[in-house]
Design a protein around this motif. Structure first.
Motif, PDB file in Angstrom:
ATOM      1  N   LEU A   1      34.635  36.927  48.397  1.00  0.00           N
ATOM      2  CA  LEU A   1      34.068  36.662  46.369  1.00  0.00           C
ATOM      3  C   LEU A   1      33.023  37.684  45.753  1.00  0.00           C
ATOM      4  O   LEU A   1      32.750  36.615  44.633  1.00  0.00           O
ATOM      5  CB  LEU A   1      33.644  34.899  47.291  1.00  0.00           C
ATOM      6  N   ILE A   2      32.875  38.201  45.798  1.00  0.00           N
ATOM      7  CA  ILE A   2      32.602  38.974  45.406  1.00  0.00           C
ATOM      8  C   ILE A   2      32.676  40.104  44.623  1.00  0.00           C
ATOM      9  O   ILE A   2      33.838  40.808  45.172  1.00  0.00           O
ATOM     10  CB  ILE A   2      31.058  40.142  45.822  1.00  0.00           C
ATOM     11  N   PRO A   3      32.969  39.908  43.317  1.00  0.00           N
ATOM     12  CA  PRO A   3      33.454  41.117  42.111  1.00  0.00           C
ATOM     13  C   PRO A   3      34.043  42.562  42.579  1.00  0.00           C
ATOM     14  O   PRO A   3      33.199  42.899  42.670  1.00  0.00           O
ATOM     15  CB  PRO A   3      33.296  40.172  40.717  1.00  0.00           C
ATOM     16  N   ASN A   4      35.493  42.628  42.880  1.00  0.00           N
ATOM     17  CA  ASN A   4      35.256  43.696  43.014  1.00  0.00           C
ATOM     18  C   ASN A   4      34.776  44.462  44.114  1.00  0.00           C
ATOM     19  O   ASN A   4      35.068  46.248  44.020  1.00  0.00           O
ATOM     20  CB  ASN A   4      35.180  44.386  41.642  1.00  0.00           C
TER      21      ASN A   4
ATOM     22  N   SER B   1      47.948  44.947  36.637  1.00  0.00           N
ATOM     23  CA  SER B   1      47.608  45.430  34.865  1.00  0.00           C
ATOM     24  C   SER B   1      45.927  45.967  35.194  1.00  0.00           C
ATOM     25  O   SER B   1      45.093  45.828  35.856  1.00  0.00           O
ATOM     26  CB  SER B   1      47.480  44.088  34.276  1.00  0.00           C
ATOM     27  N   ASP B   2      46.099  46.113  33.841  1.00  0.00           N
ATOM     28  CA  ASP B   2      44.102  46.696  33.008  1.00  0.00           C
ATOM     29  C   ASP B   2      42.969  46.088  33.194  1.00  0.00           C
ATOM     30  O   ASP B   2      42.071  46.429  33.314  1.00  0.00           O
ATOM     31  CB  ASP B   2      44.278  47.712  32.540  1.00  0.00           C
ATOM     32  N   ALA B   3      43.337  44.159  33.793  1.00  0.00           N
ATOM     33  CA  ALA B   3      42.288  43.429  33.288  1.00  0.00           C
ATOM     34  C   ALA B   3      41.400  43.102  33.955  1.00  0.00           C
ATOM     35  O   ALA B   3      41.724  43.704  34.850  1.00  0.00           O
ATOM     36  CB  ALA B   3      43.344  41.485  33.502  1.00  0.00           C
ATOM     37  N   GLU B   4      40.616  43.379  33.594  1.00  0.00           N
ATOM     38  CA  GLU B   4      38.940  43.175  34.315  1.00  0.00           C
ATOM     39  C   GLU B   4      38.497  42.270  34.999  1.00  0.00           C
ATOM     40  O   GLU B   4      39.677  40.723  34.818  1.00  0.00           O
ATOM     41  CB  GLU B   4      38.149  43.761  33.964  1.00  0.00           C
ATOM     42  N   TRP B   5      38.046  41.656  36.409  1.00  0.00           N
ATOM     43  CA  TRP B   5      38.328  40.522  37.516  1.00  0.00           C
ATOM     44  C   TRP B   5      38.030  39.512  36.141  1.00  0.00           C
ATOM     45  O   TRP B   5      36.670  39.819  35.645  1.00  0.00           O
ATOM     46  CB  TRP B   5      37.327  40.848  38.483  1.00  0.00           C
ATOM     47  N   GLY B   6      38.340  38.335  36.186  1.00  0.00           N
ATOM     48  CA  GLY B   6      38.031  37.172  35.404  1.00  0.00           C
ATOM     49  C   GLY B   6      38.912  37.469  34.109  1.00  0.00           C
ATOM     50  O   GLY B   6      38.704  36.111  33.852  1.00  0.00           O
TER      51      GLY B   6
ATOM     52  N   THR C   1      30.484  36.890  37.602  1.00  0.00           N
ATOM     53  CA  THR C   1      29.692  38.061  37.531  1.00  0.00           C
ATOM     54  C   THR C   1      28.619  38.722  38.868  1.00  0.00           C
ATOM     55  O   THR C   1      28.569  38.025  39.739  1.00  0.00           O
ATOM     56  CB  THR C   1      29.067  38.253  35.759  1.00  0.00           C
ATOM     57  N   LEU C   2      28.432  40.004  38.577  1.00  0.00           N
ATOM     58  CA  LEU C   2      28.029  40.532  40.024  1.00  0.00           C
ATOM     59  C   LEU C   2      25.935  40.304  39.642  1.00  0.00           C
ATOM     60  O   LEU C   2      25.152  39.662  40.684  1.00  0.00           O
ATOM     61  CB  LEU C   2      27.489  41.629  40.369  1.00  0.00           C
TER      62      LEU C   2
ATOM     63  N   ASP D   1      29.378  50.903  45.478  1.00  0.00           N
ATOM     64  CA  ASP D   1      29.010  51.444  44.388  1.00  0.00           C
ATOM     65  C   ASP D   1      28.944  49.931  43.640  1.00  0.00           C
ATOM     66  O   ASP D   1      28.214  49.343  43.703  1.00  0.00           O
ATOM     67  CB  ASP D   1      30.278  52.571  43.649  1.00  0.00           C
ATOM     68  N   VAL D   2      29.945  48.981  44.489  1.00  0.00           N
ATOM     69  CA  VAL D   2      29.456  47.409  43.812  1.00  0.00           C
ATOM     70  C   VAL D   2      28.973  46.363  44.675  1.00  0.00           C
ATOM     71  O   VAL D   2      27.916  46.104  44.307  1.00  0.00           O
ATOM     72  CB  VAL D   2      31.475  46.678  44.183  1.00  0.00           C
ATOM     73  N   LEU D   3      28.426  47.138  46.120  1.00  0.00           N
ATOM     74  CA  LEU D   3      27.997  46.657  47.070  1.00  0.00           C
ATOM     75  C   LEU D   3      26.570  47.081  46.636  1.00  0.00           C
ATOM     76  O   LEU D   3      25.472  46.229  46.514  1.00  0.00           O
ATOM     77  CB  LEU D   3      28.158  47.120  48.488  1.00  0.00           C
ATOM     78  N   ARG D   4      26.549  48.303  45.788  1.00  0.00           N
ATOM     79  CA  ARG D   4      24.460  48.663  45.344  1.00  0.00           C
ATOM     80  C   ARG D   4      24.832  47.771  44.222  1.00  0.00           C
ATOM     81  O   ARG D   4      23.673  47.197  44.253  1.00  0.00           O
ATOM     82  CB  ARG D   4      24.590  49.991  45.697  1.00  0.00           C
ATOM     83  N   LYS D   5      25.664  47.335  43.525  1.00  0.00           N
ATOM     84  CA  LYS D   5      25.547  46.761  42.354  1.00  0.00           C
ATOM     85  C   LYS D   5      25.275  44.656  42.870  1.00  0.00           C
ATOM     86  O   LYS D   5      24.205  44.302  42.457  1.00  0.00           O
ATOM     87  CB  LYS D   5      26.388  46.057  41.447  1.00  0.00           C
TER      88      LYS D   5
END
Length: 283
Positions: free
Chosen positions: A170-173, A182-187, A214-215, A33-37
């Motif tokens: 290196l691609i976020p997530n 933790s629940d922290a988002e990438w970055g 960011t993507l 799903d991230v690859l698609r984004k």
């Protein structure tokens, strides 16, 4: 500082994934799903999403977990909008009597990429296999922009031939980070990210990492002074490096992909990298 206006917005894009190559070379667990984004960044139109998978029918007859696992994996890809092209593994005996399994994914992917590129502006090849170098050249000769994404053991020739090569680490997530607790988002503070070393002072024992934030971005904007850059830079001290066998004199080499936690710096609004480790042999 000014840059040429190289617009890549709205490009008609096709994605062609050599799934077996990715799984065997560092990309096990990749989020499709991230690859698609990532492929659809800058308002790209995704016209083709092809995933080429190997399937062993002989094994499926005796290994129920394998059969069910493969069926679920294929269903997930379908749900995400991918066309799943299945190539059955065929078994042969070599000259020494050993059984060898082969599935001819490369040929199908190459033929489809060339044929389907007629209606595309950009082709994203997700593989590190150097056998696709000639395919990249053929696509470029047809006026297509060719980008490549891979993880470990990617071919140097493939990286050089593509118009753009991005390490999947290196691609976020795109690839989950096992250290993340933790629940922290990438970055964000307390999140783990991956990046490369921009600079390092061997005398003062500190340097700076760069990581993608960011993507949705134009990846060529690498200058930290550009307010539209998708990248962040962060300070680190080498005392925070966990892997003591890293050759610090070569840490700025792209073969070192660094994974680290983002922590508050000494002053408000500043940050630093801690718990630093390297991803082994990304090339």
């Amino acid at each position: 500082m000014s840059y040429p206006q190289l617009s890549q917005r709205g490009l008609k894009t096709g994605v062609f994934i050599d799934v077996s190559n990715i799984i065997l070379n560092g990309g096990y667990g990749m989020r499709y799903d991230v690859l698609r984004k990532f492929a659809s960044r800058n308002a790209a139109q995704l016209l083709r999403l092809n995933a080429y998978v190997s399937y062993d029918p002989q094994r499926s007859e005796v290994d129920n977990d394998y059969r069910i696992g493969q069926q679920r994996f294929h269903s997930v890809l379908h749900d995400l909008g991918y066309k799943v092209i299945i190539k059955e593994v065929r078994w042969y005996e070599d000259d020494e009597g050993n059984k060898v399994g082969k599935s001819n994914i490369d040929m199908d992917l190459a033929v489809d990429a060339l044929a389907q590129s007629e209606n595309l502006d950009r082709v994203l090849l997700v593989t590190g296999d150097g056998d696709f170098v000639q395919v990249i050249r053929a696509l470029q000769n047809k006026g297509r922009r060719v980008e490549a994404v891979a993880f470990s053991n990617s071919s140097g020739a493939l990286r050089r031939e593509a118009d753009s090569y991005v390490s999947g680490y290196l691609i976020p997530n795109l690839l989950p980070i096992k250290s993340q607790n933790s629940d922290a988002e990438w970055g964000e503070v307390n999140s783990y990210v991956r990046g490369i070393c921009l600079s390092y002072d061997l005398v003062k024992n500190y340097g700076f990492f760069r990581y993608q934030k960011t993507l949705e971005s134009e990846l060529w904007r690498t200058d930290y002074r550009d307010e539209r850059t998708p990248y962040g830079t962060i300070f680190f001290h080498d005392s925070e490096i966990i892997d003591k066998d890293i050759d610090l004199s070569k840490i700025t080499h792209r073969k070192y992909v660094m994974e680290f936690e983002i922590a508050p710096g000494q002053e408000k609004g500043q940050f630093k990298a801690i718990n630093i480790r390297s991803i082994s042999a990304p090339f």
